[in-house]
Every structure is written in C-alpha cells, then in structure tokens.
Write a protein that holds these residues in place. Structure first.
Motif, PDB file in Angstrom:
ATOM      1  N   VAL A 140       4.587  -5.717  -1.517  1.00 15.89           N
ATOM      2  CA  VAL A 140       3.443  -5.980  -2.278  1.00 15.89           C
ATOM      3  C   VAL A 140       3.268  -4.914  -3.303  1.00 15.89           C
ATOM      4  O   VAL A 140       3.642  -3.915  -3.101  1.00 15.89           O
ATOM      5  CB  VAL A 140       2.522  -5.880  -1.168  1.00 15.89           C
ATOM      6  N   ILE A 141       2.804  -5.377  -4.344  1.00 13.68           N
ATOM      7  CA  ILE A 141       2.574  -4.565  -5.464  1.00 13.68           C
ATOM      8  C   ILE A 141       1.180  -4.652  -6.153  1.00 13.68           C
ATOM      9  O   ILE A 141       0.934  -5.862  -6.721  1.00 13.68           O
ATOM     10  CB  ILE A 141       3.553  -4.838  -6.788  1.00 13.68           C
ATOM     11  N   GLY A 142       0.590  -3.897  -5.969  1.00 13.95           N
ATOM     12  CA  GLY A 142      -1.033  -3.811  -6.290  1.00 13.95           C
ATOM     13  C   GLY A 142      -1.988  -3.946  -5.276  1.00 13.95           C
ATOM     14  O   GLY A 142      -1.476  -4.165  -4.203  1.00 13.95           O
ATOM     15  N   ALA A 143      -3.198  -3.720  -5.550  1.00 15.44           N
ATOM     16  CA  ALA A 143      -4.104  -3.766  -4.433  1.00 15.44           C
ATOM     17  C   ALA A 143      -5.591  -3.947  -4.849  1.00 15.44           C
ATOM     18  O   ALA A 143      -5.740  -3.459  -6.125  1.00 15.44           O
ATOM     19  CB  ALA A 143      -4.218  -2.396  -3.561  1.00 15.44           C
ATOM     20  N   HIS A 144      -6.525  -4.355  -4.194  1.00 15.81           N
ATOM     21  CA  HIS A 144      -7.866  -4.496  -4.301  1.00 15.81           C
ATOM     22  C   HIS A 144      -8.509  -2.947  -4.004  1.00 15.81           C
ATOM     23  O   HIS A 144      -9.584  -2.584  -4.660  1.00 15.81           O
ATOM     24  CB  HIS A 144      -8.603  -5.226  -3.581  1.00 15.81           C
ATOM     25  N   SER A 145      -7.967  -2.471  -2.978  1.00 18.23           N
ATOM     26  CA  SER A 145      -8.769  -1.137  -2.544  1.00 18.23           C
ATOM     27  C   SER A 145      -7.906   0.220  -3.119  1.00 18.23           C
ATOM     28  O   SER A 145      -6.907   0.000  -3.690  1.00 18.23           O
ATOM     29  CB  SER A 145      -8.548  -0.985  -1.131  1.00 18.23           C
ATOM     30  N   VAL A 146      -8.818   1.146  -3.381  1.00 16.72           N
ATOM     31  CA  VAL A 146      -8.163   2.497  -3.959  1.00 16.72           C
ATOM     32  C   VAL A 146      -8.357   3.404  -2.978  1.00 16.72           C
ATOM     33  O   VAL A 146      -9.673   3.742  -2.467  1.00 16.72           O
ATOM     34  CB  VAL A 146      -9.183   2.785  -5.096  1.00 16.72           C
ATOM     35  N   GLY A 147      -7.322   4.193  -2.597  1.00 17.39           N
ATOM     36  CA  GLY A 147      -7.434   5.397  -1.641  1.00 17.39           C
ATOM     37  C   GLY A 147      -6.951   4.796  -0.203  1.00 17.39           C
ATOM     38  O   GLY A 147      -6.852   5.545   0.463  1.00 17.39           O
ATOM     39  N   VAL A 148      -7.182   3.679   0.095  1.00 19.06           N
ATOM     40  CA  VAL A 148      -6.956   2.992   1.542  1.00 19.06           C
ATOM     41  C   VAL A 148      -6.113   1.760   1.174  1.00 19.06           C
ATOM     42  O   VAL A 148      -6.117   1.340  -0.041  1.00 19.06           O
ATOM     43  CB  VAL A 148      -8.189   2.795   2.122  1.00 19.06           C
ATOM     44  N   SER A 149      -5.594   1.266   2.201  1.00 16.36           N
ATOM     45  CA  SER A 149      -4.838  -0.125   2.435  1.00 16.36           C
ATOM     46  C   SER A 149      -5.891  -1.334   2.318  1.00 16.36           C
ATOM     47  O   SER A 149      -6.819  -1.368   2.893  1.00 16.36           O
ATOM     48  CB  SER A 149      -3.837  -0.149   3.385  1.00 16.36           C
ATOM     49  N   ASP A 150      -5.349  -2.198   1.634  1.00 14.50           N
ATOM     50  CA  ASP A 150      -6.176  -3.411   1.758  1.00 14.50           C
ATOM     51  C   ASP A 150      -6.101  -3.938   3.309  1.00 14.50           C
ATOM     52  O   ASP A 150      -5.284  -3.789   3.889  1.00 14.50           O
ATOM     53  CB  ASP A 150      -5.442  -4.581   0.908  1.00 14.50           C
ATOM     54  N   GLY A 151      -7.063  -4.645   3.675  1.00 11.74           N
ATOM     55  CA  GLY A 151      -7.267  -5.369   4.937  1.00 11.74           C
ATOM     56  C   GLY A 151      -7.899  -4.070   5.933  1.00 11.74           C
ATOM     57  O   GLY A 151      -8.074  -4.915   7.215  1.00 11.74           O
ATOM     58  N   GLY A 152      -8.378  -3.105   5.588  1.00 17.65           N
ATOM     59  CA  GLY A 152      -9.111  -2.230   6.496  1.00 17.65           C
ATOM     60  C   GLY A 152     -10.703  -2.743   6.662  1.00 17.65           C
ATOM     61  O   GLY A 152     -10.950  -3.842   6.513  1.00 17.65           O
TER      62      GLY A 152
END
Length: 303
Positions: free
Chosen positions: A163-175
């Motif tokens: 996985v490269i990229g994310a919606h969230s900043v500072g935490v993992s996606d899906g929390g």
C-alpha cells in the motif's frame, strides 16, 4: 451514477464484507453520490454559458467519461474484494490504481477547462457568475488534495510496500472514524478538505438561490451590488475554511479534536464573516421603484 448509488446501497445491506475498517460497498456508494452532484452541477453551469458551448460540451463529456472509468475500477475492485486506492499488492492492482490516477488527472483538467470558460463568460447577473466561478475554483483546489493522498505514508516504501498512500495523516487508515463520513477521529484526514473544497461547486450557487428567495422579504437583497458583496464574502470565507481544515489535516489533527491554534483561526474567520456581512448589508440599497403585485397592479416599494 444514480444507478450505481442504488446498487451500492443494496450492496451495503446484503454484503457484510468489511475492507479497511468500512463496509466494502461504502466507497462506491460515496463516489456515486458525489459524482451525481458533481456532474449535475457542471452540466447546469455549462448550460448558462453564452459562448463556447461546443468546447464546454467536450469538456463535460471528458469529465463524464473519466468519472465512468474511475467508478468502473472502484466497483470492479469491490467485487474482487480488493481496495481500489493506493493498492500495489499485485501488478493488476497497481495497474488499476495507476489507471485511476490518470482518470483523476483527466477529470481535473476537464473541470479546469469548464472553469476557464466560466471565468471568460459574460453573465448578466454578476453575483451568480462569481458564485459559479469561485465554486468551481474551490472545487479544483479540493480535488487537488487527492494528489496529496498518493504520497508514501511513514513506513511505506515504493516498490516494497503493498500500500502506497493514505487518507489519514499521523495514523493508519481504517482506525476509529466518524459515523457516515468515515473520517478519522484519531488523526488528520485529507478527505475532509477534499470534501469541503469539492462541494463549493454546489454550496456557493445554492447561496444565490437562497438570496434570491429572500429578496422579496429583504429589500437590500434586491440590489445586485449587495448580493455580489455577500457572494464574494462567502467565497472568501469558504476558501479560508478549506485552508483551515487542510492545515488541520496535514498536522495530523482530527476534525473532532481541534487544538487552540485551530480554534483561534476558526474564531478569526467567524469574526471576519460577521463584520463582512455587516459591511455588505450596510451598502447602498436600491431606490424606490414600482413593482407589479400579484393582481397586476402597481405599488410603491422601498428597500
């Protein structure tokens, strides 16, 4: 997209699969509803162009086709039980995500072409013209936030991570997330400024509809200069809010837990809105005139 929204809604009911902490059909449902609002707004704006309609038709068609391709990939990945965004797990997943990236760029450029047409168009009602212009420019800024999501998050490495990229900043996606929106409640979320910016396309023109509806009851709103000042104020305030939530997300701060700096800037924006509205409404009002009442007679009116 309306059909896909219905299909996705059915999927939410009958398919209990969960992907990255959310029901698997939630993403196609959100995208379908968003595309309905987005494309209808662009189509309405294009219908108001006095010139350049052929170029506008082509730009709108490009946007519609790019949206269709993106939606097909998202839905296909849902059927496969795979994430569509940021997925580099297999060569096929990576190719599909890269294809989505291309469609997003094409969609953005098509919308930019519509924005240029609106900026050059001579529309009689200045308030309506600037509501559309500011709305589409803010929508372009909101859409551009999506490019920030494709950057590798901490711990991700190109060519290595699945996985490269994310919606969230500072935490993992899906929390932990907010209901309905799915926005993170433990870290920053770039989907918030993305959402805020893109929906200026509907909200600023909606302001014109509200001002027009209120004009018969509030004489000051019949003055096009007053409406124009209010539209420019609303556009500036909207842009400030967009910048604020983008700044908040980039600092890894959830929308639901603003710090003192965020609250301070929000307070300044609110004060500016109040003072700006007061100044706009204090401006000159239309002179006394004669308007026809419902019975066809005339009567004197004052602002």
């Amino acid at each position: 997209m309306v059909v896909m929204a219905v299909i996705s809604a059915v999927g939410l009911v009958i398919d209990d699969r969960v992907l990255v902490g959310a029901p698997i059909w939630f993403k196609p449902f959100k995208f379908a509803v968003s595309f309905v609002a987005y494309c209808l707004s662009l189509a309405w704006m294009l219908s108001l162009l006095p010139r350049g309609r052929r170029v506008g038709w082509w730009a709108g068609t490009v946007v519609a086709l790019a949206s269709l391709v993106e939606m097909a990939i998202i839905t296909g990945q849902v059927i496969r039980g795979k994430r569509s965004h940021f997925n580099h797990e297999t060569p096929l997943d990576e190719a599909l995500f890269q294809a989505m990236a291309v469609t997003v760029v094409i969609l953005w450029l098509g919308t930019l072409a519509v924005a240029v047409l609106l900026l050059r168009a001579r529309i009689a009602d200045r308030a309506s013209a600037w509501a559309m212009r500011c709305g589409i420019l803010l929508a372009l800024a909101g859409a551009a936030v999506g490019f920030l999501m494709t950057r590798p998050a901490p711990g991700q490495r190109r060519g290595v991570s699945k996985v490269i990229g994310a919606h969230s900043v500072g935490v993992s996606d899906g929390g932990p997330s907010m209901p309905l929106t799915g926005w993170s409640t433990t870290g920053g979320d770039l989907r918030i400024p993305h959402f805020v910016g893109m929906h200026a396309l509907q909200l600023l023109p909606l302001l014109i509809a509200v001002l027009t509806a209120l004009a018969p009851r509030f004489g000051r709103l019949t003055d096009d200069r007053v409406r124009l000042r209010l539209v420019l104020l609303a556009s500036g305030a909207y842009g400030a809010v967009f910048a604020l939530v983008l700044w908040q997300a980039l600092r890894g701060q959830p929308l639901t837990h603003p710090d003192g700096a965020t609250l301070g800037v929000a307070g300044l924006i609110l004060v500016a809105i109040v003072l700006g509205a007061y100044g706009s409404l204090r401006g000159p009002t239309p002179p006394a005139g004669r308007v026809a009442d419902d019975a066809g007679t005339s009567k004197e009116v004052t602002a």
